[in-house]
Enzyme design. Structure first.
Site, PDB file in Angstrom:
ATOM      1  N   ASP A  15       0.838  -1.211   0.000  1.00 27.86           N
ATOM      2  CA  ASP A  15       0.000   0.000   0.000  1.00 27.86           C
ATOM      3  C   ASP A  15       0.870   1.257   0.000  1.00 27.86           C
ATOM      4  OD1 ASP A  15      -1.331  -2.215   1.710  1.00 27.86           O
ATOM      5  OD2 ASP A  15      -3.035  -0.951   1.137  1.00 27.86           O
ATOM      6  N   ASN A 166      -7.893  -9.405   0.579  1.00 27.86           N
ATOM      7  CA  ASN A 166      -8.811  -8.252   0.672  1.00 27.86           C
ATOM      8  C   ASN A 166     -10.272  -8.675   0.505  1.00 27.86           C
ATOM      9  OD1 ASN A 166      -6.697  -6.475   1.056  1.00 27.86           O
ATOM     10  ND2 ASN A 166      -6.542  -5.915  -1.113  1.00 27.86           N
ATOM     11  N   HIS A 239       1.575  -6.105  -4.881  1.00 27.85           N
ATOM     12  CA  HIS A 239       0.209  -6.077  -5.424  1.00 27.85           C
ATOM     13  C   HIS A 239      -0.342  -4.672  -5.737  1.00 27.85           C
ATOM     14  CE1 HIS A 239      -0.014 -10.113  -3.504  1.00 27.85           C
ATOM     15  NE2 HIS A 239       0.458  -9.527  -2.435  1.00 27.85           N
TER      16      HIS A 239
HETATM   17  C1  BDR Z   1      -3.570  -7.701  -0.682  1.00 27.65           C
HETATM   18  O1  BDR Z   1      -3.609  -8.001   0.712  1.00 27.65           O
HETATM   19  C2  BDR Z   1      -2.687  -7.228   1.419  1.00 27.65           C
HETATM   20  O2  BDR Z   1      -1.845  -8.027   2.170  1.00 27.65           O
HETATM   21  C3  BDR Z   1      -1.931  -6.403   0.415  1.00 27.65           C
HETATM   22  O3  BDR Z   1      -1.706  -5.102   0.909  1.00 27.65           O
HETATM   23  C4  BDR Z   1      -2.801  -6.405  -0.807  1.00 27.65           C
HETATM   24  O4  BDR Z   1      -3.694  -5.317  -0.802  1.00 27.65           O
HETATM   25  C5  BDR Z   1      -2.979  -8.870  -1.432  1.00 27.65           C
HETATM   26  O5  BDR Z   1      -3.745 -10.019  -1.222  1.00 27.65           O
HETATM   27 CA    CA Z   2      -3.449  -3.421   0.705  1.00 25.44          CA
END
Ligand code: BDR
Ligand code: CA
Length: 310
Positions: A15, A166, A239
Protein backbone atom coordinates in the site's frame (compact mmCIF):
# COMPACT_ATOMS: atom_id res chain seq x y z
CA UNK A 1 -5.20 16.72 -16.68
CA UNK A 2 -4.08 14.47 -13.80
CA UNK A 3 -6.60 11.81 -12.74
CA UNK A 4 -8.27 12.79 -9.44
CA UNK A 5 -8.27 9.82 -7.05
CA UNK A 6 -9.13 8.83 -3.51
CA UNK A 7 -6.90 6.03 -2.22
CA UNK A 8 -8.61 3.79 0.33
CA UNK A 9 -5.91 1.67 1.92
CA UNK A 10 -4.64 -0.54 4.75
CA UNK A 11 -0.85 0.06 4.78
CA UNK A 12 0.77 -2.49 4.52
CA UNK A 13 4.06 -2.58 2.61
CA UNK A 14 2.61 -2.62 -0.90
CA UNK A 15 0.00 0.00 0.00
CA UNK A 16 2.85 2.38 0.85
CA UNK A 17 4.27 1.93 -2.65
CA UNK A 18 0.84 2.58 -4.16
CA UNK A 19 0.65 5.86 -2.24
CA UNK A 20 4.17 6.77 -3.34
CA UNK A 21 3.49 5.91 -6.98
CA UNK A 22 0.42 8.16 -6.94
CA UNK A 23 2.20 10.96 -5.07
CA UNK A 24 5.31 10.87 -7.26
CA UNK A 25 3.62 10.71 -10.65
CA UNK A 26 2.33 13.92 -12.27
CA UNK A 27 -0.62 12.14 -13.92
CA UNK A 28 -2.31 11.39 -10.58
CA UNK A 29 -3.92 13.91 -8.24
CA UNK A 30 -4.53 12.37 -4.79
CA UNK A 31 -7.53 14.21 -3.34
CA UNK A 32 -7.70 12.12 -0.14
CA UNK A 33 -6.41 9.02 1.58
CA UNK A 34 -8.78 6.96 3.69
CA UNK A 35 -7.86 3.99 5.83
CA UNK A 36 -9.52 0.72 6.70
CA UNK A 37 -8.77 -2.23 8.91
CA UNK A 38 -7.09 -4.96 6.86
CA UNK A 39 -3.39 -5.72 6.95
CA UNK A 40 -3.48 -4.33 10.48
CA UNK A 41 -5.96 -2.91 12.95
CA UNK A 42 -7.26 0.53 11.97
CA UNK A 43 -5.00 2.37 14.41
CA UNK A 44 -1.96 0.84 12.68
CA UNK A 45 -3.10 1.26 9.08
CA UNK A 46 -4.03 4.90 9.76
CA UNK A 47 -0.71 5.60 11.46
CA UNK A 48 1.13 3.89 8.61
CA UNK A 49 -0.63 5.94 5.91
CA UNK A 50 0.61 9.06 7.68
CA UNK A 51 4.10 7.54 7.93
CA UNK A 52 4.09 6.84 4.19
CA UNK A 53 3.38 10.50 3.43
CA UNK A 54 5.80 11.77 6.08
CA UNK A 55 8.70 9.70 4.76
CA UNK A 56 8.00 10.84 1.20
CA UNK A 57 7.71 14.50 2.25
CA UNK A 58 4.16 14.76 0.87
CA UNK A 59 1.89 17.31 2.55
CA UNK A 60 -1.55 18.74 1.92
CA UNK A 61 -3.43 15.48 1.34
CA UNK A 62 -6.16 14.82 3.95
CA UNK A 63 -5.96 11.41 5.68
CA UNK A 64 -9.04 10.10 7.47
CA UNK A 65 -9.76 6.88 9.32
CA UNK A 66 -12.57 4.60 8.24
CA UNK A 67 -14.01 1.27 9.34
CA UNK A 68 -12.29 -0.54 12.19
CA UNK A 69 -13.57 -3.91 11.01
CA UNK A 70 -15.53 -5.65 8.23
CA UNK A 71 -19.29 -5.21 7.79
CA UNK A 72 -20.21 -8.49 9.48
CA UNK A 73 -16.98 -10.18 10.51
CA UNK A 74 -14.05 -9.71 12.87
CA UNK A 75 -10.85 -7.92 11.83
CA UNK A 76 -8.08 -10.39 10.84
CA UNK A 77 -4.75 -8.52 10.58
CA UNK A 78 -2.23 -10.12 8.20
CA UNK A 79 0.57 -10.24 10.77
CA UNK A 80 2.12 -13.26 9.03
CA UNK A 81 3.02 -11.07 6.03
CA UNK A 82 3.04 -7.47 7.32
CA UNK A 83 4.09 -7.89 10.98
CA UNK A 84 2.36 -6.82 14.21
CA UNK A 85 2.12 -3.13 13.23
CA UNK A 86 1.29 -3.89 9.55
CA UNK A 87 4.56 -2.26 8.47
CA UNK A 88 7.29 -4.52 9.80
CA UNK A 89 10.95 -3.84 8.97
CA UNK A 90 12.02 -0.20 9.24
CA UNK A 91 11.79 1.91 12.34
CA UNK A 92 8.76 4.13 11.78
CA UNK A 93 9.19 7.88 12.20
CA UNK A 94 6.59 9.80 14.19
CA UNK A 95 4.25 11.06 11.44
CA UNK A 96 4.14 14.82 10.95
CA UNK A 97 1.20 14.55 8.55
CA UNK A 98 -1.95 15.17 10.63
CA UNK A 99 -5.04 13.02 10.87
CA UNK A 100 -8.14 14.70 9.47
CA UNK A 101 -10.94 14.98 12.03
CA UNK A 102 -13.58 13.72 9.60
CA UNK A 103 -14.55 10.10 9.16
CA UNK A 104 -13.42 8.40 5.96
CA UNK A 105 -17.02 8.43 4.68
CA UNK A 106 -17.37 12.15 5.33
CA UNK A 107 -14.03 12.91 3.68
CA UNK A 108 -14.95 10.88 0.60
CA UNK A 109 -18.33 12.64 0.51
CA UNK A 110 -16.74 16.08 0.79
CA UNK A 111 -14.15 15.38 -1.91
CA UNK A 112 -16.78 14.06 -4.32
CA UNK A 113 -19.18 16.91 -3.60
CA UNK A 114 -16.48 19.54 -4.14
CA UNK A 115 -15.02 17.98 -7.30
CA UNK A 116 -15.90 19.50 -10.67
CA UNK A 117 -15.35 16.15 -12.38
CA UNK A 118 -16.02 12.54 -11.33
CA UNK A 119 -13.34 11.08 -9.06
CA UNK A 120 -11.78 7.60 -9.25
CA UNK A 121 -11.75 5.41 -6.14
CA UNK A 122 -8.67 3.26 -5.64
CA UNK A 123 -9.38 0.77 -2.86
CA UNK A 124 -6.34 -1.39 -2.10
CA UNK A 125 -7.62 -3.13 1.00
CA UNK A 126 -10.89 -4.73 2.12
CA UNK A 127 -13.88 -2.94 0.53
CA UNK A 128 -15.59 -2.06 3.81
CA UNK A 129 -15.36 1.74 3.48
CA UNK A 130 -16.46 1.69 -0.14
CA UNK A 131 -19.45 -0.55 0.60
CA UNK A 132 -20.49 1.68 3.49
CA UNK A 133 -20.15 4.74 1.28
CA UNK A 134 -22.34 3.25 -1.48
CA UNK A 135 -24.92 2.30 1.13
CA UNK A 136 -24.93 5.54 3.11
CA UNK A 137 -24.25 8.24 0.50
CA UNK A 138 -26.19 7.11 -2.59
CA UNK A 139 -26.71 10.71 -3.67
CA UNK A 140 -22.97 11.02 -4.37
CA UNK A 141 -22.40 7.74 -6.18
CA UNK A 142 -22.82 9.55 -9.52
CA UNK A 143 -19.61 11.47 -8.74
CA UNK A 144 -17.58 8.24 -8.76
CA UNK A 145 -15.92 7.82 -12.15
CA UNK A 146 -14.75 4.26 -11.60
CA UNK A 147 -13.32 1.92 -9.00
CA UNK A 148 -9.93 0.31 -9.51
CA UNK A 149 -9.57 -2.31 -6.78
CA UNK A 150 -6.71 -4.53 -5.73
CA UNK A 151 -8.29 -7.76 -4.59
CA UNK A 152 -9.65 -11.09 -5.72
CA UNK A 153 -8.10 -13.52 -8.14
CA UNK A 154 -9.02 -15.44 -11.28
CA UNK A 155 -7.37 -18.49 -9.78
CA UNK A 156 -5.39 -19.21 -6.67
CA UNK A 157 -5.80 -17.46 -3.33
CA UNK A 158 -3.41 -16.35 -0.61
CA UNK A 159 -5.48 -17.07 2.51
CA UNK A 160 -6.88 -20.37 1.33
CA UNK A 161 -6.97 -22.29 -1.92
CA UNK A 162 -9.12 -19.63 -3.63
CA UNK A 163 -9.79 -16.51 -1.54
CA UNK A 164 -7.51 -13.49 -1.79
CA UNK A 165 -6.91 -11.51 1.43
CA UNK A 166 -8.81 -8.25 0.67
CA UNK A 167 -11.88 -10.11 -0.60
CA UNK A 168 -11.67 -12.68 2.20
CA UNK A 169 -11.50 -10.04 4.99
CA UNK A 170 -14.86 -8.59 4.01
CA UNK A 171 -16.67 -10.69 1.39
CA UNK A 172 -20.03 -9.00 2.10
CA UNK A 173 -18.49 -5.60 1.27
CA UNK A 174 -16.83 -6.96 -1.88
CA UNK A 175 -20.14 -8.50 -2.95
CA UNK A 176 -21.98 -5.20 -2.47
CA UNK A 177 -19.38 -3.20 -4.42
CA UNK A 178 -19.10 -5.67 -7.28
CA UNK A 179 -22.89 -5.68 -7.69
CA UNK A 180 -23.11 -1.85 -7.60
CA UNK A 181 -23.18 -1.38 -11.36
CA UNK A 182 -20.25 1.07 -11.20
CA UNK A 183 -17.33 0.62 -13.61
CA UNK A 184 -14.89 -1.64 -11.74
CA UNK A 185 -11.43 -2.91 -12.57
CA UNK A 186 -10.16 -5.84 -10.51
CA UNK A 187 -6.42 -6.16 -10.01
CA UNK A 188 -6.22 -9.63 -8.51
CA UNK A 189 -3.49 -12.03 -7.47
CA UNK A 190 -3.39 -13.49 -10.97
CA UNK A 191 -1.76 -10.26 -12.17
CA UNK A 192 -0.13 -9.04 -8.95
CA UNK A 193 1.97 -12.20 -8.82
CA UNK A 194 3.63 -10.94 -12.01
CA UNK A 195 4.96 -7.86 -10.12
CA UNK A 196 7.77 -9.72 -8.41
CA UNK A 197 10.24 -7.83 -6.24
CA UNK A 198 13.48 -9.08 -7.72
CA UNK A 199 16.94 -8.25 -6.36
CA UNK A 200 17.32 -5.96 -9.38
CA UNK A 201 14.19 -4.02 -8.40
CA UNK A 202 15.46 -3.58 -4.84
CA UNK A 203 18.84 -2.41 -6.17
CA UNK A 204 17.20 0.13 -8.49
CA UNK A 205 15.12 1.59 -5.66
CA UNK A 206 18.12 1.73 -3.31
CA UNK A 207 20.28 3.34 -6.00
CA UNK A 208 17.95 6.34 -6.20
CA UNK A 209 19.69 7.50 -3.06
CA UNK A 210 16.85 9.41 -1.39
CA UNK A 211 15.10 8.86 1.97
CA UNK A 212 11.99 7.31 0.40
CA UNK A 213 14.09 4.81 -1.55
CA UNK A 214 16.09 3.80 1.53
CA UNK A 215 12.91 3.31 3.58
CA UNK A 216 11.38 1.47 0.65
CA UNK A 217 14.27 -0.97 0.48
CA UNK A 218 13.75 -1.85 4.15
CA UNK A 219 10.05 -2.40 3.49
CA UNK A 220 10.72 -4.60 0.48
CA UNK A 221 13.34 -6.71 2.28
CA UNK A 222 10.97 -7.41 5.17
CA UNK A 223 8.04 -8.13 2.82
CA UNK A 224 10.12 -10.54 0.72
CA UNK A 225 11.37 -12.31 3.85
CA UNK A 226 7.83 -13.00 5.09
CA UNK A 227 6.67 -14.02 1.61
CA UNK A 228 9.57 -16.42 1.47
CA UNK A 229 8.64 -17.88 4.88
CA UNK A 230 4.91 -18.09 4.29
CA UNK A 231 4.56 -18.75 0.56
CA UNK A 232 8.03 -19.85 -0.51
CA UNK A 233 8.30 -16.69 -2.63
CA UNK A 234 11.60 -14.87 -1.90
CA UNK A 235 10.60 -12.38 -4.59
CA UNK A 236 7.31 -11.21 -3.10
CA UNK A 237 4.54 -9.65 -5.23
CA UNK A 238 3.98 -5.89 -4.96
CA UNK A 239 0.21 -6.08 -5.42
CA UNK A 240 -1.31 -2.66 -4.72
CA UNK A 241 0.59 -0.18 -6.95
CA UNK A 242 -0.68 -1.94 -10.09
CA UNK A 243 -4.00 -0.13 -9.55
CA UNK A 244 -2.34 3.28 -9.70
CA UNK A 245 -0.05 2.22 -12.56
CA UNK A 246 -3.15 1.33 -14.61
CA UNK A 247 -4.58 4.80 -14.07
CA UNK A 248 -1.33 6.37 -15.22
CA UNK A 249 -0.98 4.13 -18.28
CA UNK A 250 -3.65 1.62 -19.32
CA UNK A 251 -1.02 -0.19 -21.38
CA UNK A 252 0.49 -1.47 -18.12
CA UNK A 253 -2.00 -4.34 -18.13
CA UNK A 254 -4.39 -6.16 -20.39
CA UNK A 255 -7.94 -6.56 -19.09
CA UNK A 256 -10.83 -8.89 -19.88
CA UNK A 257 -14.41 -8.03 -19.21
CA UNK A 258 -16.17 -10.76 -17.25
CA UNK A 259 -18.87 -11.49 -14.74
CA UNK A 260 -17.47 -11.75 -11.20
CA UNK A 261 -19.34 -13.02 -8.14
CA UNK A 262 -17.99 -13.06 -4.59
CA UNK A 263 -18.49 -16.20 -2.54
CA UNK A 264 -19.88 -15.17 0.84
CA UNK A 265 -21.06 -18.55 2.10
CA UNK A 266 -18.73 -21.29 0.85
CA UNK A 267 -17.43 -23.75 3.43
CA UNK A 268 -13.96 -23.79 1.84
CA UNK A 269 -14.18 -20.79 -0.47
CA UNK A 270 -15.63 -17.85 1.50
CA UNK A 271 -14.18 -14.67 0.00
CA UNK A 272 -13.28 -16.26 -3.33
CA UNK A 273 -13.96 -14.21 -6.45
CA UNK A 274 -15.64 -16.42 -9.06
CA UNK A 275 -14.45 -14.92 -12.34
CA UNK A 276 -16.44 -16.26 -15.29
CA UNK A 277 -13.71 -15.70 -17.89
CA UNK A 278 -15.31 -18.03 -20.43
CA UNK A 279 -18.89 -16.72 -19.97
CA UNK A 280 -20.21 -20.07 -18.81
CA UNK A 281 -23.00 -18.41 -16.84
CA UNK A 282 -24.17 -15.98 -19.52
CA UNK A 283 -24.46 -13.23 -16.90
CA UNK A 284 -23.89 -9.54 -17.64
CA UNK A 285 -20.15 -8.74 -17.25
CA UNK A 286 -19.59 -6.39 -14.29
CA UNK A 287 -15.80 -6.16 -14.01
CA UNK A 288 -12.73 -5.45 -16.13
CA UNK A 289 -10.36 -8.12 -14.88
CA UNK A 290 -6.65 -7.32 -15.17
CA UNK A 291 -4.82 -10.23 -16.75
CA UNK A 292 -1.26 -9.59 -17.97
CA UNK A 293 1.22 -7.07 -16.60
CA UNK A 294 3.84 -5.22 -18.63
CA UNK A 295 6.41 -5.84 -15.93
CA UNK A 296 9.10 -3.41 -17.16
CA UNK A 297 6.63 -0.59 -17.70
CA UNK A 298 5.26 -1.17 -14.19
CA UNK A 299 8.59 -1.10 -12.38
CA UNK A 300 9.78 1.90 -14.38
CA UNK A 301 6.76 3.85 -13.14
CA UNK A 302 7.41 2.82 -9.53
CA UNK A 303 11.10 3.70 -9.65
CA UNK A 304 10.47 7.02 -11.41
CA UNK A 305 7.89 8.00 -8.79
CA UNK A 306 10.13 7.17 -5.83
CA UNK A 307 12.83 9.33 -7.45
CA UNK A 308 10.48 12.34 -7.31
CA UNK A 309 9.89 12.03 -3.56
CA UNK A 310 11.95 13.17 -0.57
C1 BDR B 1 -3.57 -7.70 -0.68
O1 BDR B 1 -3.61 -8.00 0.71
C2 BDR B 1 -2.69 -7.23 1.42
O2 BDR B 1 -1.85 -8.03 2.17
C3 BDR B 1 -1.93 -6.40 0.42
O3 BDR B 1 -1.71 -5.10 0.91
C4 BDR B 1 -2.80 -6.41 -0.81
O4 BDR B 1 -3.69 -5.32 -0.80
C5 BDR B 1 -2.98 -8.87 -1.43
O5 BDR B 1 -3.75 -10.02 -1.22
CA1 CA C 1 -3.45 -3.42 0.70
Amino acid sequence: MPVPVIIDCDPGHDDVFAIWLAAGNPDIDIRAITTVSGNGYLEHTTYNARVALTVAGVTGIPVAAGADGPLERKATPATWIHGENALGGPELPEPTVPLDGRSALQLIADVLAEADEPVTLVPIGPLTNIALFLREKPELVGKIKEIVWMGGSTGRGNVGAYPEFNAWCDPEAADLVLRSGLPITMVGLNISHQALITAEVIDRIGAIGNRTGAFGVELLRYFCSTYDKVEGMPEGPLHDPITVALLIDRAVATVRRAHVDVETKGEFTSGATCVDLHDMLGKEPNVDVAITLDVDRFWNLVVDAVRELA
